[in-house]
Design a protein around this motif. Structure first.
Motif, PDB file in Angstrom:
ATOM      1  N   ASP A  91       0.829  -1.198   0.000  1.00 32.61           N
ATOM      2  CA  ASP A  91       0.000   0.000   0.000  1.00 32.61           C
ATOM      3  C   ASP A  91       0.870   1.258   0.000  1.00 32.61           C
ATOM      4  N   ALA A  92       2.048   1.153   0.616  1.00 34.49           N
ATOM      5  CA  ALA A  92       2.995   2.263   0.633  1.00 34.49           C
ATOM      6  C   ALA A  92       3.876   2.279  -0.616  1.00 34.49           C
ATOM      7  N   LYS A  93       3.538   1.424  -1.589  1.00 30.69           N
ATOM      8  CA  LYS A  93       4.274   1.318  -2.857  1.00 30.69           C
ATOM      9  C   LYS A  93       5.707   0.811  -2.653  1.00 30.69           C
ATOM     10  N   GLU A  94       5.893  -0.046  -1.671  1.00 34.97           N
ATOM     11  CA  GLU A  94       7.199  -0.644  -1.392  1.00 34.97           C
ATOM     12  C   GLU A  94       7.109  -2.151  -1.626  1.00 34.97           C
ATOM     13  N   ASN A  95       7.015  -2.524  -2.900  1.00 34.97           N
ATOM     14  CA  ASN A  95       6.843  -3.928  -3.260  1.00 34.97           C
ATOM     15  C   ASN A  95       8.057  -4.780  -2.905  1.00 34.97           C
ATOM     16  N   ALA A  96       9.240  -4.225  -3.026  1.00 28.65           N
ATOM     17  CA  ALA A  96      10.452  -4.995  -2.702  1.00 28.65           C
ATOM     18  C   ALA A  96      10.480  -5.330  -1.215  1.00 28.65           C
ATOM     19  N   ILE A  97      10.148  -4.356  -0.376  1.00 29.29           N
ATOM     20  CA  ILE A  97      10.120  -4.618   1.067  1.00 29.29           C
ATOM     21  C   ILE A  97       9.047  -5.651   1.382  1.00 29.29           C
TER      22      ILE A  97
END
Length: 129
Positions: A91-97
C-alpha cells in the motif's frame, strides 16, 4: 455475523478516508490505513480467541499434546502477521520490502514448524521399526 458487518463497515469507511487523504498527503493516508487496520484486528480479536479456544478443546478431545498444537498456532500467527505487513508495504508502494517481509515470514514459519516435523518423523520411524 455482526462482527463481520462491523469489520466491513470500518474497512469501507477507513478505505474511503485513506483514499481521500492520499490525494493530498500520502503519508497521512498510510497512517489512516494503519490505524484502521489496528481497529479491525482489535475487533476481530474476540473471534480469533474463540477459534483458539475451540482448537484447544478439539486438541484436548483428541488427546493431542501441546507440543503438536503450539507450532501450528504459531505458524498461523506468523502467516497472518506476514500477510498484513506485506500488504501495508504494498500500500505504501514498497513492493520490494513486501517481498522481503514475505520471505522472512516463510522462513520463520518453517523454523517454528521444525519441532512438529521432527515429531512426525519420529512417529513414522517408530511405525516402520
Amino acid at each position: 455475523m455482526e462482527e463481520v458487518l462491523k469489520v466491513a463497515a470500518i474497512g469501507v469507511a477507513g478505505a474511503i478516508c485513506a483514499l481521500v487523504l492520499k490525494r493530498n498527503s500520502p503519508e497521512l493516508g498510510l497512517a489512516v490505513t494503519l490505524a484502521v487496520g489496528v481497529v479491525i484486528l482489535l475487533a476481530a480479536l474476540s473471534v480469533i480467541m474463540g477459534i483458539v479456544e475451540f482448537i484447544e478443546v478439539l486438541a484436548d478431545t483428541a488427546e493431542l499434546d501441546s507440543d503438536i498444537l503450539a507450532p501450528l498456532m504459531k505458524t498461523v500467527g506468523i502467516a497472518i502477521i506476514t500477510k498484513v505487513a506485506a500488504e501495508i508495504c504494498r500500500d505504501a508502494k514498497e513492493n520490494a520490502i513486501a517481498s522481503f517481509v514475505e520471505t522472512a515470514g516463510s522462513a520463520a514459519a518453517i523454523f517454528v514448524a521444525l519441532p512438529l516435523l521432527k515429531s512426525v518423523l519420529e512417529m513414522i520411524t517408530s511405525l516402520i521399526s
